[in-house]
Design a protein around this motif. Structure first.
Motif, PDB file in Angstrom:
ATOM      1  N   UNK A 177      78.243 -35.265  72.690  1.00 49.62           N
ATOM      2  CA  UNK A 177      76.888 -35.692  73.041  1.00 49.62           C
ATOM      3  C   UNK A 177      76.889 -37.077  73.683  1.00 49.62           C
ATOM      4  N   UNK A 178      77.735 -37.987  73.199  1.00 51.82           N
ATOM      5  CA  UNK A 178      77.813 -39.315  73.796  1.00 51.82           C
ATOM      6  C   UNK A 178      78.257 -39.224  75.256  1.00 51.82           C
ATOM      7  N   UNK A 179      79.261 -38.376  75.512  1.00 51.54           N
ATOM      8  CA  UNK A 179      79.728 -38.212  76.889  1.00 51.54           C
ATOM      9  C   UNK A 179      78.654 -37.543  77.740  1.00 51.54           C
ATOM     10  N   UNK A 180      78.014 -36.506  77.192  1.00 49.02           N
ATOM     11  CA  UNK A 180      76.994 -35.761  77.936  1.00 49.02           C
ATOM     12  C   UNK A 180      75.847 -36.678  78.356  1.00 49.02           C
ATOM     13  N   UNK A 181      75.307 -37.409  77.383  1.00 46.51           N
ATOM     14  CA  UNK A 181      74.151 -38.255  77.699  1.00 46.51           C
ATOM     15  C   UNK A 181      74.566 -39.524  78.450  1.00 46.51           C
ATOM     16  N   UNK A 182      75.813 -39.944  78.299  1.00 47.83           N
ATOM     17  CA  UNK A 182      76.307 -41.053  79.112  1.00 47.83           C
ATOM     18  C   UNK A 182      76.338 -40.681  80.587  1.00 47.83           C
ATOM     19  N   UNK A 183      76.835 -39.480  80.874  1.00 43.73           N
ATOM     20  CA  UNK A 183      76.843 -38.989  82.256  1.00 43.73           C
ATOM     21  C   UNK A 183      75.412 -38.829  82.762  1.00 43.73           C
TER      22      UNK A 183
ATOM     23  N   UNK B 263      77.490 -47.808  83.586  1.00 39.99           N
ATOM     24  CA  UNK B 263      77.323 -46.712  82.626  1.00 39.99           C
ATOM     25  C   UNK B 263      78.463 -45.711  82.728  1.00 39.99           C
ATOM     26  N   UNK B 264      78.810 -45.322  83.947  1.00 38.39           N
ATOM     27  CA  UNK B 264      79.876 -44.330  84.134  1.00 38.39           C
ATOM     28  C   UNK B 264      81.203 -44.848  83.616  1.00 38.39           C
ATOM     29  N   UNK B 265      81.450 -46.141  83.771  1.00 34.17           N
ATOM     30  CA  UNK B 265      82.708 -46.719  83.305  1.00 34.17           C
ATOM     31  C   UNK B 265      82.812 -46.690  81.785  1.00 34.17           C
ATOM     32  N   UNK B 266      81.665 -46.642  81.106  1.00 32.10           N
ATOM     33  CA  UNK B 266      81.669 -46.643  79.636  1.00 32.10           C
ATOM     34  C   UNK B 266      81.783 -45.234  79.040  1.00 32.10           C
ATOM     35  N   UNK B 267      81.649 -44.192  79.867  1.00 26.83           N
ATOM     36  CA  UNK B 267      81.732 -42.826  79.346  1.00 26.83           C
ATOM     37  C   UNK B 267      83.170 -42.530  78.927  1.00 26.83           C
TER      38      UNK B 267
END
Length: 409
Positions: free
Chosen positions: A357-363, A381-385
């Motif tokens: 979910x963290x990756x999904x909503x980060x993207x 934001x993308x760099x933090x995924x």
């Protein structure tokens, strides 16, 4: 060397009431049962796991840890490293007169799938003889572990494992002796397993297989005479139909699910269905109905019984997920600033073990920022995924698309 603290494992110790010493003792006890001799873990080993100096324990300790905390290694904060991520095959006592099932050997065709299957202990279900309530309890627990695995890190190898286990349970249906209650429980377990397999296929980008599994989940739910299983299957079918671009059909399916008695009695299922219904209304341009459905989802969330644990497949549904689903609806109506705020809220509320979910909503957040022309924020934001602990080709592809657009910006 990167020795980033394993915050997830630290939280799990506190949640389950373990000290370093007591966890080491429990690991040694379970290791003795699995491998035939006690383990030699000490409190120092546990400190090395929580500190991050050991990022992937040996299989002799990893298998017991997965059993203790009822989740795959990545969902405990461990990070696989190449071949060291392969788990050993624990010795299994042979049943008299029973050959090793072909289905079990099928689990071992790929190292990742083999690791998942071994951790989740799916090979324990008999396919001959009499099935008892204890067997069903083990089946139900195994299906719950599969759900937890998907919720934590996504589909990936889970599709191979779930498909193999479906075959094993169908062999049990045909080859075992059991009474009416066990028969219904078997179909209920199959319904849940088909649903999980459908989501794993969806995560892998295989829409055709996903639809077939969700349809089979509905059929098994009907055979089980279980309204909750049917509501889950209807809900998943509505999402799959929406993913295929048939938004009005998805709305019809979603409404049918909401009309069931079980949904009216379960605020959690109602919250999920109202959230997905809101997205359906947004996709068909009915903004007023979308707003009403989002309000209904929030009201259902307020009625959650927090004293009783939800079923494994619904553990992902919390305030964070409600916010994330609302963001998808806002995005579909063109309200991008609202969608961005709701997505950011979801990321703040998500628990530490919710890697997928963290990756999904980060993207999703990076996509929304990019769509509004804020390339600087989107790049940050993308760099933090983080996708190292996520097994989802669909999410990986979306992230790659974001990076490609940023490179061209």
């Amino acid at each position: 060397m990167d020795t980033r603290t394993n915050a997830i494992l630290t939280v799990l110790l506190r949640e389950y009431g373990f000290t370093h010493r007591s966890l080491a003792d429990e690991v040694n006890r379970i290791s003795g049962r699995i491998f035939g001799r006690p383990g030699a873990a000490t409190d120092r080993d546990v400190r090395r796991w929580t500190s991050g100096s050991v990022r992937w324990p040996t299989g002799r300790y990893l298998l017991p840890l997965a059993e203790i905390f009822d989740r795959p290694p990545e969902a405990m904060g461990f990070v696989p490293r190449g071949r060291t991520s392969r788990l050993p095959v624990p010795p299994a006592p042979a049943r008299p007169g029973q050959e090793e099932p072909v289905k079990r050997r099928a689990f071992l065709t790929a190292s990742t799938a083999a690791s998942v299957a071994l951790v989740l202990r799916l090979e324990e279900t008999p396919v001959r003889g009499r099935l008892t309530g204890a067997d069903i309890d083990r089946v139900t627990a195994a299906v719950g572990r599969l759900d937890a695995h998907f919720t934590a890190i996504g589909g990936g190898a889970l599709l191979t494992v779930a498909t193999a286990y479906i075959g094993r349970l169908r062999d049990a249906v045909d080859g075992c002796i059991y009474g009416p209650r066990v028969e219904q429980a078997l179909h209920r377990a199959l319904s849940g397993l088909y649903s999980t397999a459908g989501w794993a296929a969806y995560d892998s980008g295989d829409g055709t297989t996903s639809r077939l599994h969700h349809a089979a989940a509905l059929q098994s739910g009907i055979l089980a005479k279980d309204g909750y299983a049917q509501a889950r299957a209807w809900s998943d079918l509505s999402l799959q139909t929406r993913a295929e671009g048939r938004h009005r059909e998805a709305l019809t399916i979603n409404r049918a699910a909401l009309e069931s008695r079980q949904v009216r009695q379960s605020p959690r299922i109602a919250a999920l269905l109202h959230s997905r219904l809101a997205i359906g209304h947004a996709r068909t341009g009915d903004h007023g109905a979308c707003a009403r459905s989002l309000l209904a989802a929030e009201k259902a969330h307020d009625r959650f019984d927090t004293t009783a644990p939800p079923p494994p497949w619904l553990r992902f549904l919390d305030a964070a997920e409600i916010a994330g689903l609302a963001a998808i609806a806002h995005r579909a109506t063109g309200r991008l600033p609202d969608a961005e705020r709701a997505t950011a809220q979801a990321l703040v509320l998500l628990g530490p073990s919710m890697h997928r979910s963290k990756a999904y909503y980060g993207v999703q957040l990076a996509e929304l920022q990019l769509a509004q022309g804020d390339t600087a924020s989107a790049r940050t934001t993308a760099a933090k995924v983080v996708t190292t602990a996520v097994s989802s080709p669909r999410i990986a592809q979306r992230l790659a698309t974001v990076h490609h657009k940023l490179a061209a910006a």
